[in-house]
Design an enzyme around this catalytic site. Structure first.
Site, PDB file in Angstrom:
ATOM      1  N   ARG A 100       0.882  -1.181   0.000  1.00 28.21           N
ATOM      2  CA  ARG A 100       0.000   0.000   0.000  1.00 28.21           C
ATOM      3  C   ARG A 100       0.909   1.216   0.000  1.00 28.21           C
ATOM      4  NH1 ARG A 100      -5.095   1.584   3.763  1.00 28.21           N
ATOM      5  NH2 ARG A 100      -6.020   0.292   2.165  1.00 28.21           N
ATOM      6  N   HIS A 127      -7.596   0.864  -6.039  1.00 29.33           N
ATOM      7  CA  HIS A 127      -7.724   0.010  -4.848  1.00 29.33           C
ATOM      8  C   HIS A 127      -8.442  -1.273  -5.312  1.00 29.33           C
ATOM      9  CE1 HIS A 127      -7.784  -1.236  -0.815  1.00 29.33           C
ATOM     10  NE2 HIS A 127      -8.631  -0.383  -0.271  1.00 29.33           N
ATOM     11  N   GLN A 130     -10.272  -3.931  -2.956  1.00 33.63           N
ATOM     12  CA  GLN A 130     -11.516  -3.397  -2.396  1.00 33.63           C
ATOM     13  C   GLN A 130     -12.687  -3.615  -3.356  1.00 33.63           C
ATOM     14  OE1 GLN A 130     -11.990  -1.528   0.708  1.00 33.63           O
ATOM     15  NE2 GLN A 130     -14.092  -2.015   0.157  1.00 33.63           N
ATOM     16  N   ASP A 219     -17.334   7.189  -0.793  1.00 34.01           N
ATOM     17  CA  ASP A 219     -16.027   7.080  -0.131  1.00 34.01           C
ATOM     18  C   ASP A 219     -15.732   8.459   0.466  1.00 34.01           C
ATOM     19  OD1 ASP A 219     -13.464   6.350   0.638  1.00 34.01           O
ATOM     20  OD2 ASP A 219     -12.594   6.496  -1.366  1.00 34.01           O
ATOM     21  N   CYS A 259     -16.366   1.871   1.241  1.00 35.42           N
ATOM     22  CA  CYS A 259     -15.178   1.037   1.484  1.00 35.42           C
ATOM     23  C   CYS A 259     -14.678   1.159   2.919  1.00 35.42           C
ATOM     24  CB  CYS A 259     -14.074   1.401   0.496  1.00 35.42           C
ATOM     25  SG  CYS A 259     -13.647   3.146   0.526  1.00 35.42           S
ATOM     26  N   ARG A 287     -13.319  -8.375   2.451  1.00 34.74           N
ATOM     27  CA  ARG A 287     -11.914  -8.086   2.113  1.00 34.74           C
ATOM     28  C   ARG A 287     -11.057  -9.307   2.434  1.00 34.74           C
ATOM     29  NH1 ARG A 287      -9.929  -2.988   1.891  1.00 34.74           N
ATOM     30  NH2 ARG A 287      -8.057  -4.102   1.234  1.00 34.74           N
TER      31      ARG A 287
HETATM   32  N1  NVA Z   1     -10.031   6.773  -1.159  1.00 35.02           N
HETATM   33  C1  NVA Z   1      -9.633   6.344   0.168  1.00 35.02           C
HETATM   34  C2  NVA Z   1      -9.854   4.879   0.312  1.00 35.02           C
HETATM   35  C3  NVA Z   1      -9.497   4.329   1.677  1.00 35.02           C
HETATM   36  C4  NVA Z   1      -9.720   2.850   1.771  1.00 35.02           C
HETATM   37  C5  NVA Z   1      -8.175   6.694   0.391  1.00 35.02           C
HETATM   38  O1  NVA Z   1      -7.364   6.491  -0.528  1.00 35.02           O
HETATM   39  O2  NVA Z   1      -7.847   7.199   1.468  1.00 35.02           O
HETATM   40  N1   CP Z   2     -11.073  -0.007   2.979  1.00 36.60           N
HETATM   41  C1   CP Z   2      -9.783  -0.026   3.356  1.00 36.60           C
HETATM   42  O1   CP Z   2      -8.878  -0.265   2.566  1.00 36.60           O
HETATM   43  O2   CP Z   2      -9.594   0.226   4.672  1.00 36.60           O
HETATM   44  P1   CP Z   2      -8.186   0.512   5.371  1.00 36.60           P
HETATM   45  O3   CP Z   2      -7.683   1.818   4.827  1.00 36.60           O
HETATM   46  O4   CP Z   2      -8.485   0.568   6.846  1.00 36.60           O
HETATM   47  O5   CP Z   2      -7.252  -0.610   5.030  1.00 36.60           O
END
Ligand code: NVA
Ligand code: CP
Length: 300
Positions: A100, A127, A130, A219, A259, A287
């Site tokens: 990540r 993502h 997800q 989101d 998400c 997930r």
């Molecule tokens: N769009 C959000 C998704 C988190 C799971 C982010 O990138 O922070």
């Molecule tokens: N939805 C998701 O990816 O959650 P986290 O950022 O907590 O991993």
């Protein structure tokens, strides 16, 4: 090069359906493969995480393996040494690398140079785990395949881009309700449209986006790495909040998805998040199952 999962379009439609099938069987306990017996998976995190970190760690253990939590402090990817060299070295110890991070191109470079599969656990651009998990949640709740009508409301971000990538592989009607300054990635949008299997509409009218929808998805308005823009995004996106009035315009059996993490009272109200249409915690659970299926698939 090993089989990686950097984005949804790395898979054919047939492979995506194989992953959903595996996911269903693993969730029901019909199969319990152990592709990581005596093996280790490195989980590199340059951003915070609840769901992704815990579901990968638990999933890797259930697949027979050991997981290692690696932050920037340890390897300083791309700065202490090149991504190429780190990929080569990590491949000598690990059976899979989950990452990540911010720049999507870093994950592409890692996958191009690793000799083991690389799985994208979120970048600024996409993502994919997800959205595969969310589509599995949709299939589970609806109990059938269909060209579902998905309404995504809010910031055009990594989640929106991943819906577009899925729309390039699975037919759907995808309505994106967002402002002129918060559009999804233009190249990913073009690719999804050029693929020609889905009907994709962008609108600045939230009511038009949700009319008759099977799923309303949202989101956070400001993603990780953009929290300094939170107030500007809130100003641009406040009309896209998912509230009871908007849900009433969708299909009576619509599902509400997020998400998570959510900023309750901003992009989604408490009534909707805790209401009868919400499947947000099913998505979080799935997930775990979808990532186990993805990892079992890339290890085949
Ligand atoms: N769009 C959000 C998704 C988190 C799971 C982010 O990138 O922070
Ligand atoms: N939805 C998701 O990816 O959650 P986290 O950022 O907590 O991993």
């Amino acid at each position: 090069m090993a089989r990686s999962f950097v984005q949804i379009t790395d898979m054919t439609a047939d492979e995506i359906w194989q992953i959903f099938d595996l996911c269903g069987k693993m969730k029901k306990g019909e199969i319990a493969p152990k592709p990581y017996a005596d093996k280790s998976v490195g989980c590199i995190f340059h951003k915070a995480s609840l769901r992704t970190r815990i579901s990968f760690e638990v999933g890797i253990a259930q697949l027979g393996g050991q997981s290692l939590y690696i932050t920037e402090k340890e390897i300083n990817l791309g700065a202490r040494e090149s991504i190429h060299d780190a990929a080569k070295v990590l491949s000598r110890y690990l059976a899979t690398i989950m990452i990540r991070t911010f720049a999507h191109s870093d994950v592409e470079e890692l996958a191009e140079n690793a000799d083991v599969p690389v799985v994208n656990g979120l970048t600024d651009l996409t993502h994919p785990c997800q959205i595969l998990g969310d589509y599995f949640t949709l299939l589970e709740n609806k109990g059938k395949r269909d060209d579902f009508k998905i309404a995504y409301l809010g910031d055009g971000n990594n989640i929106t881009n991943s819906w577009l990538n899925l729309a390039a592989r699975i037919p759907m009607k995808l309505n994106i309700g967002t402002a002129a300054d918060t559009q999804p990635d233009a190249q990913i949008l073009k690719l999804a449209r050029d693929n020609g299997i889905s009907d994709i509409m962008l609108t600045d009218d939230p009511k038009e986006a949700v009319a008759g929808a099977d799923v309303i998805y949202t989101d956070v308005w400001a993603s990780m790495g953009q929290k300094d823009k939170a107030e500007e995004k809130a100003r641009l996106l406040k009309q896209y909040q998912i509230n009871d009035a908007l849900v009433k315009l969708a299909h009576p059996d619509c599902l509400v998805m997020h998400c998570l993490p959510a900023e309750r009272g901003r992009e989604i109200t408490d009534e909707v998040m805790d209401g009868p249409h919400s499947v947000v915690f099913d998505e979080a659970e799935n997930r775990l199952h979808i990532q186990k299926a993805i990892m079992a698939f890339v290890m085949q």
